[in-house]
Write a protein that holds these residues in place. Structure first.
Motif, short mmCIF file in Angstrom:
data_model
loop_
_atom_site.label_atom_id
_atom_site.label_comp_id
_atom_site.label_asym_id
_atom_site.label_seq_id
_atom_site.Cartn_x
_atom_site.Cartn_y
_atom_site.Cartn_z
N ARG A 186 22.14 13.76 -2.54
CA ARG A 186 21.73 15.17 -2.62
C ARG A 186 20.35 15.42 -2.02
NH1 ARG A 186 24.38 16.86 -8.52
NH2 ARG A 186 26.53 16.65 -7.82
N ASN A 187 19.62 14.33 -1.72
CA ASN A 187 18.32 14.50 -1.07
C ASN A 187 18.44 14.73 0.42
OD1 ASN A 187 16.00 14.33 -2.84
ND2 ASN A 187 16.80 12.33 -3.42
N THR A 244 27.00 17.76 -13.72
CA THR A 244 26.30 17.57 -12.45
C THR A 244 27.27 17.84 -11.30
OG1 THR A 244 26.82 15.25 -12.64
CG2 THR A 244 24.62 15.92 -13.29
N PHE A 287 11.61 29.42 -2.46
CA PHE A 287 12.25 28.74 -3.57
C PHE A 287 13.02 27.51 -3.11
CE2 PHE A 287 16.18 28.15 -6.07
CZ PHE A 287 15.59 27.60 -7.19
N PHE A 310 10.64 26.80 -9.56
CA PHE A 310 11.81 27.29 -10.28
C PHE A 310 11.44 28.39 -11.27
CE2 PHE A 310 15.72 27.54 -12.39
CZ PHE A 310 16.65 26.81 -11.69
N PHE A 358 13.02 21.20 -2.97
CA PHE A 358 13.02 19.91 -2.28
C PHE A 358 11.60 19.36 -2.17
CE2 PHE A 358 17.07 21.62 -0.95
CZ PHE A 358 17.88 20.50 -0.97
N GLU A 377 24.10 32.10 -12.55
CA GLU A 377 24.00 31.15 -11.43
C GLU A 377 25.38 30.59 -11.09
OE1 GLU A 377 21.13 29.78 -9.86
OE2 GLU A 377 19.50 30.54 -11.10
N LYS A 378 26.17 30.35 -12.13
CA LYS A 378 27.51 29.81 -11.87
C LYS A 378 28.38 30.87 -11.21
CE LYS A 378 27.63 26.81 -15.93
NZ LYS A 378 28.42 26.49 -17.13
N GLY A 381 27.55 31.56 -7.58
CA GLY A 381 27.70 30.43 -6.66
C GLY A 381 26.40 29.73 -6.35
N THR A 382 25.28 30.25 -6.86
CA THR A 382 24.00 29.60 -6.55
C THR A 382 23.88 28.25 -7.26
OG1 THR A 382 23.09 31.05 -8.23
CG2 THR A 382 22.65 31.61 -5.96
N SER A 424 25.59 32.41 -1.14
CA SER A 424 25.11 31.91 -2.42
C SER A 424 23.60 31.80 -2.47
CB SER A 424 25.72 30.55 -2.72
OG SER A 424 27.11 30.67 -2.74
N ARG A 455 30.86 31.08 -0.02
CA ARG A 455 30.43 32.40 -0.40
C ARG A 455 28.93 32.49 -0.19
NH1 ARG A 455 30.84 34.52 -6.01
NH2 ARG A 455 30.66 32.33 -6.50
N GLU A 498 26.01 26.05 -7.29
CA GLU A 498 26.54 25.07 -6.35
C GLU A 498 25.42 24.48 -5.48
OE1 GLU A 498 30.32 25.27 -3.42
OE2 GLU A 498 30.21 26.87 -4.89
N ILE A 499 24.55 25.38 -5.00
CA ILE A 499 23.44 24.91 -4.16
C ILE A 499 22.43 24.13 -5.00
CG2 ILE A 499 21.61 25.59 -2.60
CD1 ILE A 499 23.09 27.83 -1.68
N LEU A 500 22.18 24.63 -6.21
CA LEU A 500 21.21 23.93 -7.06
C LEU A 500 21.69 22.52 -7.36
CD1 LEU A 500 20.11 26.66 -9.64
CD2 LEU A 500 19.03 25.98 -7.50
N LEU A 501 23.01 22.40 -7.58
CA LEU A 501 23.55 21.06 -7.89
C LEU A 501 23.41 20.14 -6.68
CD1 LEU A 501 26.77 21.87 -9.95
CD2 LEU A 501 24.63 20.89 -10.77
N VAL A 502 23.68 20.68 -5.48
CA VAL A 502 23.54 19.87 -4.27
C VAL A 502 22.09 19.90 -3.80
CG1 VAL A 502 24.46 19.38 -1.98
CG2 VAL A 502 25.87 20.54 -3.62
N SER A 503 21.20 19.61 -4.70
CA SER A 503 19.78 19.53 -4.37
C SER A 503 19.22 18.43 -5.26
CB SER A 503 19.08 20.86 -4.66
OG SER A 503 18.82 20.97 -6.04
N PRO A 504 18.04 17.95 -4.98
CA PRO A 504 17.54 16.83 -5.80
C PRO A 504 17.15 17.24 -7.21
CG PRO A 504 16.33 17.04 -3.72
CD PRO A 504 17.13 18.27 -3.90
N LEU A 505 17.28 18.54 -7.56
CA LEU A 505 16.92 18.96 -8.92
C LEU A 505 17.80 18.24 -9.93
CD1 LEU A 505 16.56 22.84 -8.70
CD2 LEU A 505 14.74 21.19 -9.07
#
Lengths: 306, 368
Positions: free
Chosen positions: A74-75, B365, A98, B7, A103, B198-199, B202-203, A85, A83, B205-212
């Motif tokens: 994911r990094n 996750t 943001f 955040f 990151f 957020e769910k 769809g955001t 998003s 959609r 989805e992006i948050l999950l595919v991030s190092p957070l």
């Protein structure tokens, strides 16, 4: 190989979304995933982004397993879901700030990956993302996906619902990214966009039909292809669908594309048939196939065989 | 920029941009506390009474004056015969009729006792009970006054004293209850809705595919609401003190620390709800039905827990607001220190730990 997908299967209940899909993408390649809605494009992309786990098989991106190494993976991913998003109640600038921050980066308008794209967005930087046009939204989403210099970019139908000019601009941007050694996997339902890719995979009903370069796809097109021009497009289509010697027939822009069952079927024979059906003023000429014809043919194949 | 502060900043922007959220956050608490304080109090003022005085002597006049000067009663009419009583009560013109027997003062001096009767309209039993007990207390107080300095044998005299809230002020009940209700609802509902949003959009989805990491996402979502809810707690206490004359007899710092704990507990509950809800509507639905009604009915806010059926009493033990209300009452009204509320505090800490643990375990996750 930068992306390796090895016999990946995924089912939702009784629906087989992906059926033993295997393919690989090399570093820096712009790879297209072409297929109609419901073909399994989004599912495949979600498996690659580690959002879904495959039932069977495995996927590896930059040497990282999508199941085991999802945190490291994911990094290095840039992802644009199907959609829009982003946060619609945040401005263009706030969204970029943001996404840079999560990151651990700072938003820099001069960052080389986004400089050219952001130049188009800059006049609207204070505008809320929800009030942007469709094309602008996608450019912003691409910016957000690029802001951390991802090694692999995964874009799920980025041009769906976007006007033709913006679509072309978007693909121009993707072509430029190729020079930065970013591997890009992009899905689209628009077959004409396939020619912009280095290689494409045609996916239908969870199966990969063909993987080739756009030129290779066209070259492998075997049958005769005729273009039929007529003011009575709808009646002609109906008539030809009932015709015994029709292998495939579909509207193609302002004309109809027609593939006979074998090469011995001459244009005169078809013309006679249509005249009998009461359809006059038809001109039938041989045509050169383009990539859409190839896909139509491949999909037709699947229908007849399945 | 630091991931976490980035955040939190984003989350603040969401709150500020959405007028509806701002209204819920700051409008509703103020309206609610004023509503509960003014409308829903169960104290009775200026109840209409009628007096039938067969004696008309000095003592009955003094008792009548004492009753009417108490503020609870207002004289609707003085009547002359028993026949009028029925009519007055039935028409609702009077809620209470007080009758003094003839020769009231004389029998008091001669026999040491005199009789009076109180007839109440008990179609509303709570009110009737309360009015009768007010009247009883006032008369008892009066007769105690008579005994002073007299050489009569000292009788055992029932003495009821309403400790801490001698005037039986309803606001003292409602301010802690409303505080619990508002903090609970706001914190739990707002966080669960904002995570569900957020769910839905769809955001996530992006948050999950991030190092957070999940903890960062959840803490980032919750932090702004801790601040908002804390400001709310201050506003409610200020309103209680300034508008309703509520005392803060204990330590204000302890009160705020306990409120902070309760807010964190409610936020954990909100996070827990959001792990189950995929849309804002579901989150809202769960928050209202699983939190609003039990908090109002079973926490001791409106109905005393001791009077409930044993099953409901059992349920009330898992209502966090119950413990918070006990803590707030102890600190504000009784002036108690931490030693008197540590058990309840411990329960809240335990609940929070449990909910956080469950949420972290349930937080996905991935998308499924």
């Amino acid at each position: 190989m930068e992306i390796v997908i090895d016999t990946v299967s995924k089912a939702y209940g009784n629906t087989q979304a992906l059926d033993e899909v295997s393919m690989s993408v090399s570093r820096g390649e712009l790879f297209g995933l072409i297929g109609p809605d419901g073909a399994g494009k989004t599912t495949l992309m979600r498996i690659l982004t580690s959002l879904l786990l495959p039932d069977k098989g495995r996927a590896e991106l930059a040497g990282l397993d999508s199941r085991k190494d999802f945190k490291a993976l994911r990094n290095i991913l840039g992802y644009m879901p199907g959609r829009f998003s982003l946060y619609q109640d945040l401005s263009v600038e706030e969204n970029l700030t943001f996404f840079a921050s999560i990151f651990g980066e700072k938003f820099d308008p001069d960052f080389y990956l986004i400089r050219d794209i952001y130049a188009q967005l800059a006049p609207f930087k204070k505008r809320l993302a929800g009030r942007l046009s469709g094309g602008m939204k996608q450019k912003l989403a691409l910016c957000c996906a690029l802001i951390h210099k991802p090694r692999i970019l995964i874009l799920d139908e980025p041009t769906t619902g976007v006007d033709a000019v913006s679509r072309k601009e978007f693909w121009d941007m993707l072509s430029q990214l190729r020079q930065e050694q970013i591997t890009t996997l992009v899905s689209t339902p628009y077959m004409d966009e396939a020619v912009r890719c280095d290689r494409v995979a045609l996916i239908q009903a969870g199966k990969i039909m063909d993987i080739n370069t756009p030129a290779g796809v066209v070259d492998s097109f075997k049958p005769e292809l005729y273009s039929i021009a007529t003011p009575h497009i709808y009646q002609t289509l109906l008539a030809l669908k009932e015709y015994n010697d029709t292998y495939s027939v579909y509207p193609f822009g302002q004309v109809i594309h027609f593939i006979p069952t074998d090469a011995s079927v001459s244009p005169h024979k078809v013309q006679d048939y249509l005249t009998k059906k009461g359809i006059e003023a038809v001109s039938i000429t041989p045509a050169l196939p383009n990539i859409e014809d190839c896909f139509m043919e491949l999909m037709q194949d699947e229908h007849t065989n399945g | 920029m630091n991931r976490f502060t980035g955040f939190v900043k984003k989350e603040f922007l969401h709150i500020i941009r959405d007028k509806r959220t701002m209204l819920i956050l700051f409008g509703i608490p103020i309206v609610q506390i004023l509503l509960f304080g003014y409308v829903l109090t169960n104290e009775i003022k200026d109840a209409n009474i009628a007096i039938l005085d067969h004696s008309k002597d000095e003592t009955t006049a003094r008792i009548t004056n004492k009753l009417l000067s108490s503020g609870y009663f207002r004289l609707q009419s003085t009547i002359e015969s028993e026949q009028e009583i029925e009519d007055l009560l039935r028409s609702g013109k009077a809620r209470l009729v007080i009758i003094f027997e003839s020769n009231f003062k004389k029998s008091m001096i001669r026999d040491g006792t005199a009789r009076m009767q109180i007839i109440a309209d008990a179609s509303d039993p709570n009110t009737a009970n309360m009015l009768v007990s007010y009247a009883n207390a006032i008369v008892a107080d009066f007769s105690r006054g008579l005994m002073v300095g007299q050489a009569l044998p000292i009788k055992v005299d029932q003495q009821v004293r309403m400790l801490y809230n001698e005037e039986l002020k309803g606001v003292f009940m409602f301010v802690p209850g409303t505080m619990a209700l508002i903090l609970m609802l706001l914190s739990a509902m707002m966080t669960s809705i904002s995570i569900a949003r957020e769910k839905e959009q769809g955001t996530m989805e992006i948050l999950l595919v991030s190092p957070l990491r999940p903890v960062q996402i959840v803490l980032g979502k919750v932090t702004p609401y801790i601040g908002m809810a804390f400001i709310n707690a201050l506003v409610i206490i200020a309103l209680g003190v300034l508008v309703f004359g509520m005392p803060v007899r204990g330590s204000l710092i302890l009160l705020m620390a306990e409120s902070f704990l309760f807010i964190c507990m409610a936020l954990s509950l909100g996070i827990f709800i959001s792990t189950m809800a995929n849309s804002q509507q579901v989150a809202m639905f769960i928050s209202v039905f699983a939190l609003l009604l039990p908090t109002m009915l079973l926490s001791g806010f409106i109905f005393p827990v001791e009077n409930m059926h044993w099953i409901l009493q059992g349920i009330s033990h898992i209502i966090p607001a119950k413990y918070y209300i006990i803590i707030v009452k102890n600190i504000m009204i009784k002036g108690a220190g931490f030693l008197f509320v540590w058990k309840e505090t411990l329960v809240l800490v335990g609940m929070m730990a449990l909910l956080l643990l469950a949420s972290v375990k349930k937080f996905k996750t991935r998308l499924e």
